[in-house]
Enzyme design. Structure first.
Site, PDB file in Angstrom:
ATOM      1  N   GLU A 179       0.662   0.734   6.152  1.00  0.00           N
ATOM      2  CA  GLU A 179      -0.792   0.789   6.097  1.00  0.00           C
ATOM      3  C   GLU A 179      -1.308   1.494   4.851  1.00  0.00           C
ATOM      4  O   GLU A 179      -2.390   1.164   4.352  1.00  0.00           O
ATOM      5  CB  GLU A 179      -1.326   1.523   7.340  1.00  0.00           C
ATOM      6  CG  GLU A 179      -1.060   0.817   8.661  1.00  0.00           C
ATOM      7  CD  GLU A 179      -1.998  -0.349   8.912  1.00  0.00           C
ATOM      8  OE1 GLU A 179      -3.173  -0.264   8.512  1.00  0.00           O
ATOM      9  OE2 GLU A 179      -1.548  -1.352   9.500  1.00  0.00           O
TER      10      GLU A 179
ATOM     11  N   ASP B 230     -10.933  -7.673   5.173  1.00  0.00           N
ATOM     12  CA  ASP B 230     -10.260  -8.453   6.216  1.00  0.00           C
ATOM     13  C   ASP B 230     -11.222  -8.872   7.315  1.00  0.00           C
ATOM     14  O   ASP B 230     -10.810  -9.317   8.385  1.00  0.00           O
ATOM     15  CB  ASP B 230      -9.090  -7.673   6.814  1.00  0.00           C
ATOM     16  CG  ASP B 230      -9.533  -6.397   7.525  1.00  0.00           C
ATOM     17  OD1 ASP B 230     -10.722  -6.020   7.415  1.00  0.00           O
ATOM     18  OD2 ASP B 230      -8.683  -5.772   8.197  1.00  0.00           O
TER      19      ASP B 230
ATOM     20  N   THR C  20     -12.093   0.219   7.171  1.00  0.00           N
ATOM     21  CA  THR C  20     -10.839   0.604   7.816  1.00  0.00           C
ATOM     22  C   THR C  20     -10.559   2.040   7.414  1.00  0.00           C
ATOM     23  O   THR C  20     -10.660   2.385   6.236  1.00  0.00           O
ATOM     24  CB  THR C  20      -9.682  -0.306   7.358  1.00  0.00           C
ATOM     25  OG1 THR C  20      -9.938  -1.640   7.785  1.00  0.00           O
ATOM     26  CG2 THR C  20      -8.357   0.162   7.927  1.00  0.00           C
TER      27      THR C  20
END
Length: 275
Positions: free
Chosen positions: A60, A78, A83
């Site tokens: 990640e 995305d 995020t």
């Protein structure tokens, strides 16, 4: 009881046994029962959990320092909005909203509380409406607060880690299999869509059975990882499957079903090592 009485009692018992024609025999020792072997540690063992956090962080965040990711935040394009954090909480999928709500319940008036209305509005979208321009800055400020760090840990465990480990153990999987479940639920969530964790698992079950159903663990994990790769390729943002191909699949080929160090793997071409 004094010594003389004790001696007399012993003599009396021998005499009585002799009078009735019996011979004193020693008591039989209790049969030896082998101790049951200790259960192998699961992914929730602290040392194994630390490995899991590093493995996910390598994929990640391209780093083994997972605790440095409390402050991480960006939009990776995305379709999930921002995020952020140690597990990739997203403004578009609800888990970031739940996290900030938990933090605010525990610590009212924190720097992120003001964004709760905006997080409710953008949930389910990739919008930054009401979050820009200061939300990333304030997220990084909040990440210095141990209360926010604990909230991230707790939400990670509640939503992702604990359900994955529970399902993995129920399927009879050891540490690697539990981790494969965890990594999948981190990326795909567990909704109703075809690429969710539960549907990845169902896809694998059509090809192989887990140990709890009498199947071979390695064969089942290969089927699960195949299903996981399929799910990843359904989204352009997740189409690089190296976190499976050059990490989890490597451990599986080695037969390292308990994720015992040393571990060597690659993600996105970068090499990592846990000694």
């Amino acid at each position: 009881m004094d010594p003389e009485t004790t001696a007399a009692t012993r003599t009396s018992r021998r005499t009585v046994l002799g009078l009735i024609g019996l011979t004193a025999v020693p008591l039989l020792a209790a049969p030896h029962v082998a101790a049951a072997p200790a259960a192998a540690p699961g992914l929730d063992d602290p040392a194994k959990k630390e490995i899991a956090m590093k493995l996910v962080s390598s994929a990640e965040n391209s780093s083994l320092d997972w605790k440095a990711q409390y402050k991480y935040i960006e939009d990776i394009d995305d379709g999930r909005g921002y995020t952020a954090g140690i597990i990739g909480f997203c403004s578009g999928t609800g888990d970031m909203l739940d996290l900030v709500q938990l933090y605010t319940d525990r610590k009212p008036g924190n720097v992120l509380a003001q964004y709760l209305p905006a997080l409710r509005r953008v949930n389910g979208t990739d919008s930054h409406d009401g979050l820009d321009p200061n939300f990333p800055r304030d997220w990084r400020r909040a990440a210095q607060d141990t209360a926010f760090q604990r909230a991230q840990n707790d939400e990670r465990d509640r939503v992702y880690f604990n359900p994955a480990v529970k399902r993995g153990k129920a399927d009879g999987l050891r540490v690697l299999g539990q981790f494969a479940y965890y990594d999948a639920i981190v990326m795909h969530g567990d909704g109703d869509d075809a690429t969710s964790f539960s549907n990845i698992r169902k896809r694998a079950l059509r090809r192989a059975k887990p140990p709890a159903q009498g199947g071979d663990e390695t064969a089942y994990l290969n089927a699960f990882l195949d299903a996981r790769v399929w799910a990843m390729k359904q989204e352009e943002a997740h189409s690089d499957t190296s976190r499976v191909d050059t990490a989890q699949r490597v451990f599986l080929r080695q037969g390292n079903l308990d994720l015992n160090p040393p571990l060597d793997w690659k993600v996105y071409g970068d090499s990592y090592h846990i000694g």
